[in-house]
Design a protein around this motif. Structure first.
Motif, PDB file in Angstrom:
ATOM      1  N   TRP A   1       0.917  -1.115  -0.057  1.00  0.00           N
ATOM      2  CA  TRP A   1      -0.035   0.081   0.135  1.00  0.00           C
ATOM      3  C   TRP A   1       0.931   1.260   0.139  1.00  0.00           C
ATOM      4  CZ3 TRP A   1      -5.016  -0.510  -0.791  1.00  0.00           C
ATOM      5  CH2 TRP A   1      -5.620  -1.650  -0.347  1.00  0.00           C
TER       6      TRP A   1
ATOM      7  N   PHE B   1       1.426   5.494   0.032  1.00  0.00           N
ATOM      8  CA  PHE B   1       0.788   7.041   0.301  1.00  0.00           C
ATOM      9  C   PHE B   1       1.961   8.008  -0.127  1.00  0.00           C
ATOM     10  CE2 PHE B   1      -0.398   3.740   3.182  1.00  0.00           C
ATOM     11  CZ  PHE B   1      -1.802   4.004   3.371  1.00  0.00           C
TER      12      PHE B   1
ATOM     13  N   TRP C   1      -5.988   8.665  -6.394  1.00  0.00           N
ATOM     14  CA  TRP C   1      -5.376   8.747  -4.909  1.00  0.00           C
ATOM     15  C   TRP C   1      -6.671   9.410  -4.331  1.00  0.00           C
ATOM     16  CZ3 TRP C   1      -0.411   7.739  -3.621  1.00  0.00           C
ATOM     17  CH2 TRP C   1       0.391   7.412  -4.453  1.00  0.00           C
TER      18      TRP C   1
ATOM     19  N   TYR D   1      -2.171  11.490   0.875  1.00  0.00           N
ATOM     20  CA  TYR D   1      -2.833  10.862  -0.008  1.00  0.00           C
ATOM     21  C   TYR D   1      -2.522   9.302   0.063  1.00  0.00           C
ATOM     22  CZ  TYR D   1      -4.207  15.148  -2.703  1.00  0.00           C
ATOM     23  OH  TYR D   1      -4.801  16.491  -2.646  1.00  0.00           O
ATOM     24  N   GLY D   2      -3.671   8.350  -0.181  1.00  0.00           N
ATOM     25  CA  GLY D   2      -3.253   6.932  -0.412  1.00  0.00           C
ATOM     26  C   GLY D   2      -3.956   6.531  -1.698  1.00  0.00           C
ATOM     27  N   TYR D   3      -3.012   5.598  -2.095  1.00  0.00           N
ATOM     28  CA  TYR D   3      -3.332   4.942  -3.437  1.00  0.00           C
ATOM     29  C   TYR D   3      -4.475   3.979  -3.443  1.00  0.00           C
ATOM     30  CZ  TYR D   3      -2.395   3.659  -8.284  1.00  0.00           C
ATOM     31  OH  TYR D   3      -2.463   3.267  -9.881  1.00  0.00           O
ATOM     32  N   ARG D   4      -5.533   3.862  -4.083  1.00  0.00           N
ATOM     33  CA  ARG D   4      -6.438   3.162  -4.139  1.00  0.00           C
ATOM     34  C   ARG D   4      -6.350   1.774  -4.211  1.00  0.00           C
ATOM     35  NH1 ARG D   4     -11.093   6.134  -3.209  1.00  0.00           N
ATOM     36  NH2 ARG D   4     -10.861   8.654  -3.859  1.00  0.00           N
TER      37      ARG D   4
ATOM     38  N   SER E   1       5.343   3.379   1.861  1.00  0.00           N
ATOM     39  CA  SER E   1       4.878   2.240   1.830  1.00  0.00           C
ATOM     40  C   SER E   1       4.740   1.242   2.907  1.00  0.00           C
ATOM     41  CB  SER E   1       5.459   1.399   0.557  1.00  0.00           C
ATOM     42  OG  SER E   1       6.874   0.843   0.985  1.00  0.00           O
TER      43      SER E   1
ATOM     44  N   LEU F   1      -8.300   3.519   3.765  1.00  0.00           N
ATOM     45  CA  LEU F   1      -6.994   3.854   3.431  1.00  0.00           C
ATOM     46  C   LEU F   1      -6.190   4.775   4.911  1.00  0.00           C
ATOM     47  CD1 LEU F   1      -6.904   4.822  -0.172  1.00  0.00           C
ATOM     48  CD2 LEU F   1      -5.549   3.059   0.719  1.00  0.00           C
ATOM     49  N   LYS F   2      -7.268   5.455   5.370  1.00  0.00           N
ATOM     50  CA  LYS F   2      -6.554   6.138   6.575  1.00  0.00           C
ATOM     51  C   LYS F   2      -6.234   5.270   7.763  1.00  0.00           C
ATOM     52  CE  LYS F   2      -8.380   9.902   9.602  1.00  0.00           C
ATOM     53  NZ  LYS F   2      -6.815  10.604   9.602  1.00  0.00           N
TER      54      LYS F   2
ATOM     55  N   TYR G   1      -2.904   3.822   6.810  1.00  0.00           N
ATOM     56  CA  TYR G   1      -1.595   5.061   6.864  1.00  0.00           C
ATOM     57  C   TYR G   1      -1.529   4.951   8.423  1.00  0.00           C
ATOM     58  CZ  TYR G   1       0.567   9.315   6.993  1.00  0.00           C
ATOM     59  OH  TYR G   1       1.413  10.341   7.228  1.00  0.00           O
TER      60      TYR G   1
ATOM     61  N   TYR H   1       0.639   2.351   9.392  1.00  0.00           N
ATOM     62  CA  TYR H   1       2.087   2.595   8.885  1.00  0.00           C
ATOM     63  C   TYR H   1       2.847   3.725   9.930  1.00  0.00           C
ATOM     64  CZ  TYR H   1       5.621   5.575   6.640  1.00  0.00           C
ATOM     65  OH  TYR H   1       6.664   6.571   6.339  1.00  0.00           O
TER      66      TYR H   1
END
Length: 213
Positions: free
Chosen positions: A84, A86, A123, A139-142, A182, A194-195, A198, A201
């Motif tokens: 994933w 970002f 994104w 931003y997170g990649y979908r 990532s 995605l949040k 993150y 992460y």
């Protein structure tokens, strides 16, 4: 493993000088280890880098208020694990007087972002932190990025705000850092927001930092 690339926009005349910085940041999940432990088995190497194929410094010269320049930050999975990814974009802010592009009239002086861009629908904006001197956008990649794959660019160009002549110091440098990050895809189910990914992460990054102290 971190990598950083810096580029400079030479903005002359009534335009401001812009330093466009692109920063690549990699982060492994459950793979961090002390330097002395060399034989630890891990599920795969996790690496991501930032790439900008459309960037041309020559086209950025003499950038005037309201004009655009190509800039296409793209994440590239250079590791052996699915990830994933970002990106964090830090846009500088200043208290200036802008000019309406349609009416050509001066607007009220206020603290605003000096650059804008249109993010791709691939994104998702998951976080925005408005500070006095900058706005930080996460931003997170979908989609999960497989080894060797590239993401869709977060955006393809940036636009300098249409400011009133003399509002920006042409001798001052302005940076637009872009960080790519990532985490392994198996930390959660594919339908996890995605949040939340993150946040995992950030948690792992903090744990890795403590282990290295």
């Amino acid at each position: 493993m971190d990598s950083r690339k810096k580029r400079v926009l030479a903005v002359l005349g009534i335009a401001a000088m812009l330093f466009a910085a692109s920063v690549g940041v990699t982060q492994a999940f459950l793979t961090s280890m002390p330097a002395a432990v060399l034989n630890k088995v891990t599920p795969g190497a996790l690496r991501v880098k930032l790439e900008e194929t459309k960037w041309n410094p020559l086209k950025a010269k003499e950038l005037v208020p309201g004009s655009c320049v190509d800039k296409d930050p793209t994440a590239v999975n250079t590791g052996s694990s699915e990830e994933w990814v970002f990106m964090k974009v830090t846009v500088p802010k200043k208290e200036i007087v802008a000019v309406d592009e349609h009416t050509k009239r001066k607007q009220e002086r206020k603290n605003m972002q000096l650059f804008e861009f249109a993010a791709s629908e691939e994104w998702e904006l998951i976080e925005k932190d408005e500070k006095k001197n900058a706005a930080e956008l996460i931003y997170g990649y979908r989609s999960i990025l497989k080894p060797g794959e590239k993401s869709v660019p977060l955006f393809t160009q940036v636009k300098l705000v249409n400011y009133l002549e003399g509002e920006l110091d042409i001798q001052e440098g302005l940076e637009i850092p872009v960080d790519v990050m990532s985490i392994q895809s198996n930390v959660c189910t594919p339908d996890t927001p995605l949040k939340r990914i993150y946040e995992l992460y950030l948690k792992q990054k903090d744990e890795d930092r403590k282990e290295q102290q």
